[in-house]
Write a protein that holds these residues in place. Sequence first.
Motif, PDB file in Angstrom:
ATOM      1  N   VAL A 159     -67.772  -2.538  51.670  1.00  0.00           N
ATOM      2  CA  VAL A 159     -67.740  -3.221  50.361  1.00  0.00           C
ATOM      3  C   VAL A 159     -66.906  -2.405  49.384  1.00  0.00           C
ATOM      4  O   VAL A 159     -66.067  -2.947  48.656  1.00  0.00           O
ATOM      5  CB  VAL A 159     -69.180  -3.460  49.826  1.00  0.00           C
ATOM      6  CG1 VAL A 159     -69.147  -3.946  48.386  1.00  0.00           C
ATOM      7  CG2 VAL A 159     -69.916  -4.457  50.704  1.00  0.00           C
TER       8      VAL A 159
ATOM      9  N   SER B  10     -72.065  -0.892  53.165  1.00  0.00           N
ATOM     10  CA  SER B  10     -71.774  -0.544  51.759  1.00  0.00           C
ATOM     11  C   SER B  10     -70.422   0.161  51.641  1.00  0.00           C
ATOM     12  O   SER B  10     -69.703  -0.006  50.653  1.00  0.00           O
ATOM     13  CB  SER B  10     -72.890   0.295  51.153  1.00  0.00           C
ATOM     14  OG  SER B  10     -73.007   1.501  51.849  1.00  0.00           O
TER      15      SER B  10
ATOM     16  N   ASP C 133     -76.126   0.112  57.688  1.00  0.00           N
ATOM     17  CA  ASP C 133     -76.260  -0.172  56.246  1.00  0.00           C
ATOM     18  C   ASP C 133     -75.212   0.598  55.435  1.00  0.00           C
ATOM     19  O   ASP C 133     -74.576   0.067  54.525  1.00  0.00           O
ATOM     20  CB  ASP C 133     -77.658   0.214  55.745  1.00  0.00           C
ATOM     21  CG  ASP C 133     -78.731  -0.735  56.257  1.00  0.00           C
ATOM     22  OD1 ASP C 133     -78.357  -1.806  56.776  1.00  0.00           O
ATOM     23  OD2 ASP C 133     -79.926  -0.389  56.163  1.00  0.00           O
TER      24      ASP C 133
ATOM     25  N   GLN D 240     -71.168 -11.358  51.632  1.00  0.00           N
ATOM     26  CA  GLN D 240     -72.126 -11.750  50.587  1.00  0.00           C
ATOM     27  C   GLN D 240     -72.067 -10.777  49.398  1.00  0.00           C
ATOM     28  O   GLN D 240     -72.041 -11.196  48.236  1.00  0.00           O
ATOM     29  CB  GLN D 240     -73.529 -11.764  51.191  1.00  0.00           C
ATOM     30  CG  GLN D 240     -74.554 -12.476  50.321  1.00  0.00           C
ATOM     31  CD  GLN D 240     -75.954 -12.431  50.921  1.00  0.00           C
ATOM     32  OE1 GLN D 240     -76.131 -12.140  52.092  1.00  0.00           O
ATOM     33  NE2 GLN D 240     -76.937 -12.728  50.096  1.00  0.00           N
ATOM     34  N   GLN D 241     -72.030  -9.487  49.708  1.00  0.00           N
ATOM     35  CA  GLN D 241     -71.969  -8.482  48.629  1.00  0.00           C
ATOM     36  C   GLN D 241     -70.670  -8.587  47.837  1.00  0.00           C
ATOM     37  O   GLN D 241     -70.662  -8.400  46.616  1.00  0.00           O
ATOM     38  CB  GLN D 241     -72.099  -7.073  49.211  1.00  0.00           C
ATOM     39  CG  GLN D 241     -73.528  -6.738  49.611  1.00  0.00           C
ATOM     40  CD  GLN D 241     -73.691  -5.276  50.008  1.00  0.00           C
ATOM     41  OE1 GLN D 241     -73.100  -4.392  49.418  1.00  0.00           O
ATOM     42  NE2 GLN D 241     -74.498  -5.043  51.027  1.00  0.00           N
TER      43      GLN D 241
ATOM     44  N   ARG E  79     -73.114  -9.751  55.598  1.00  0.00           N
ATOM     45  CA  ARG E  79     -73.652  -8.950  54.479  1.00  0.00           C
ATOM     46  C   ARG E  79     -72.528  -8.436  53.578  1.00  0.00           C
ATOM     47  O   ARG E  79     -72.628  -8.478  52.348  1.00  0.00           O
ATOM     48  CB  ARG E  79     -74.467  -7.773  55.032  1.00  0.00           C
ATOM     49  CG  ARG E  79     -75.860  -8.207  55.519  1.00  0.00           C
ATOM     50  CD  ARG E  79     -76.427  -7.219  56.499  1.00  0.00           C
ATOM     51  NE  ARG E  79     -76.682  -5.914  55.889  1.00  0.00           N
ATOM     52  CZ  ARG E  79     -76.861  -4.801  56.582  1.00  0.00           C
ATOM     53  NH1 ARG E  79     -76.781  -4.820  57.905  1.00  0.00           N
ATOM     54  NH2 ARG E  79     -77.117  -3.675  55.977  1.00  0.00           N
TER      55      ARG E  79
ATOM     56  N   GLU F  80     -71.013 -11.543  45.535  1.00  0.00           N
ATOM     57  CA  GLU F  80     -71.890 -11.215  44.394  1.00  0.00           C
ATOM     58  C   GLU F  80     -71.189 -10.327  43.371  1.00  0.00           C
ATOM     59  O   GLU F  80     -71.368 -10.482  42.167  1.00  0.00           O
ATOM     60  CB  GLU F  80     -73.154 -10.511  44.891  1.00  0.00           C
ATOM     61  CG  GLU F  80     -74.159 -11.468  45.512  1.00  0.00           C
ATOM     62  CD  GLU F  80     -75.282 -10.747  46.225  1.00  0.00           C
ATOM     63  OE1 GLU F  80     -75.374  -9.509  46.119  1.00  0.00           O
ATOM     64  OE2 GLU F  80     -76.060 -11.429  46.915  1.00  0.00           O
ATOM     65  N   SER F  81     -70.418  -9.391  43.922  1.00  0.00           N
ATOM     66  CA  SER F  81     -69.753  -8.439  43.009  1.00  0.00           C
ATOM     67  C   SER F  81     -68.520  -9.034  42.334  1.00  0.00           C
ATOM     68  O   SER F  81     -67.987  -8.445  41.404  1.00  0.00           O
ATOM     69  CB  SER F  81     -69.334  -7.182  43.764  1.00  0.00           C
ATOM     70  OG  SER F  81     -68.373  -7.524  44.732  1.00  0.00           O
TER      71      SER F  81
END
Lengths: 187, 246
Positions: free
Chosen positions: A59, A56, A52, B31-32, B28, B35-36
């Motif tokens: 991202v 993040s 997880d 997808q993030q 994931r 969205e952002s």
Amino acid sequence: MKIIPFYKSEKQLIKKSASGNRDAQRCLYEKYAPKMLGVCRRYIKDLQFAEDVMVSGFVKVFKHLETFRHEGSFEGWIRQIMVRESISYLRKNQFVVYDETVMEKIRPQTTINSFDWDTEHIQSLIDSLPDGYRAVFVLYAIEGYKHQEIGEILDITESTSKSQLFKARRILQEQLKQQNSIGYGTE
Amino acid sequence: MGRNKFEKQLKEQLQGREIKPSEGAWERISQQLEESKTPKAKNFKWYGIAAGFIGLIFISGLYLTTRGLSTDNDTQITNVKKDSILSNTTPEIIYEPKIGEERVIVDSKVQEEESIQSRNNQNMDSAKMDGLASSKEEIRKVEKTSVQWNTSEELIDTKIAEVVAQVALLEHENSTVTDAEIDSLLRGAQRQLLEDKIFRNDRSVDAMALLADVEHELDTSFRDQIFDALKDGFLKVRTAVADRNK
């Protein structure tokens, strides 16, 4: 799914990724994700949570890719983001580094020159450390940060970082002693 | 407290460690990222550009409009210098509508000063001028009267001729013409002359002529001033006596 590497250099790949090209981003992800999950796993015992944190972290990497100036190693830049993301996760989960400035009297340490353990075994040893000790130990011994830098990252004093490292080492030595006695039947 | 051999070996083993993420990890991340990806930021940028263009058009429109108005009233006023006064010609009031030029009003005082300086330089004419006007105010008065009356001497002559012709016509028709009729004819001619002076051909008002007319009316005679002063003095004395008797 295999990505065809049609980007000649990493710099080109980074530029494409920064412009939002999903294929280029995936190329970078495929290249660095296993290593970065390993980094996150050092700090976080649970592999699922570590993943997880890695997600993040990636991202953030792709969002701020245009700020990367190509001055240092790209892997080092991603690693820094992953480390900070892991520490941030630990903080959110009530991770506490006790601000202890008084170091305990240094006892003579048992010196272990070499060992023949697999990586999983080493990881389990590190996992046995309390969160605060583990973070300082990994940052210092594995990532190579200095105590001053660790203090800034964890928002603790330099002496606390030293104290935490000392305690982490002592715990590891105790465990190694036990394992040696069990393994070799000595002591 | 340096790194010992055990820690170095730990570092080597752990740094090379790789763990394969699960299959869904990339999905994931993707997808993030989707969205952002805020379209708002881009929209704001375009809104900003559009607002800038509109503002630019508005300002330029306003600027051009005001300039258009100012060009309609572009007026260049130059007062007659001493030479022209002496030669009994009227001060020039020049109306030059020029596009792209701002209104230029030549300060009459500056012109008067210049005229005084030039007067001092000319020996022959200066003696005559000194006799006529020794101060700026006097020069102004001369200019005013010349503006007011000398400009329309020809007009006055023509009007008088018209009035005389009308009187002659009335005499021819009625054999007798009363003073009231002559007065009304003269008053009408005077009004006509005043209008001719104040209003230009395009029905706009000549500010200088209007001012000169009003200032002429404002001039009070010496006798009126004496009476006013006496009146004020009398009122003051009366008030003082009334207060004392209280």
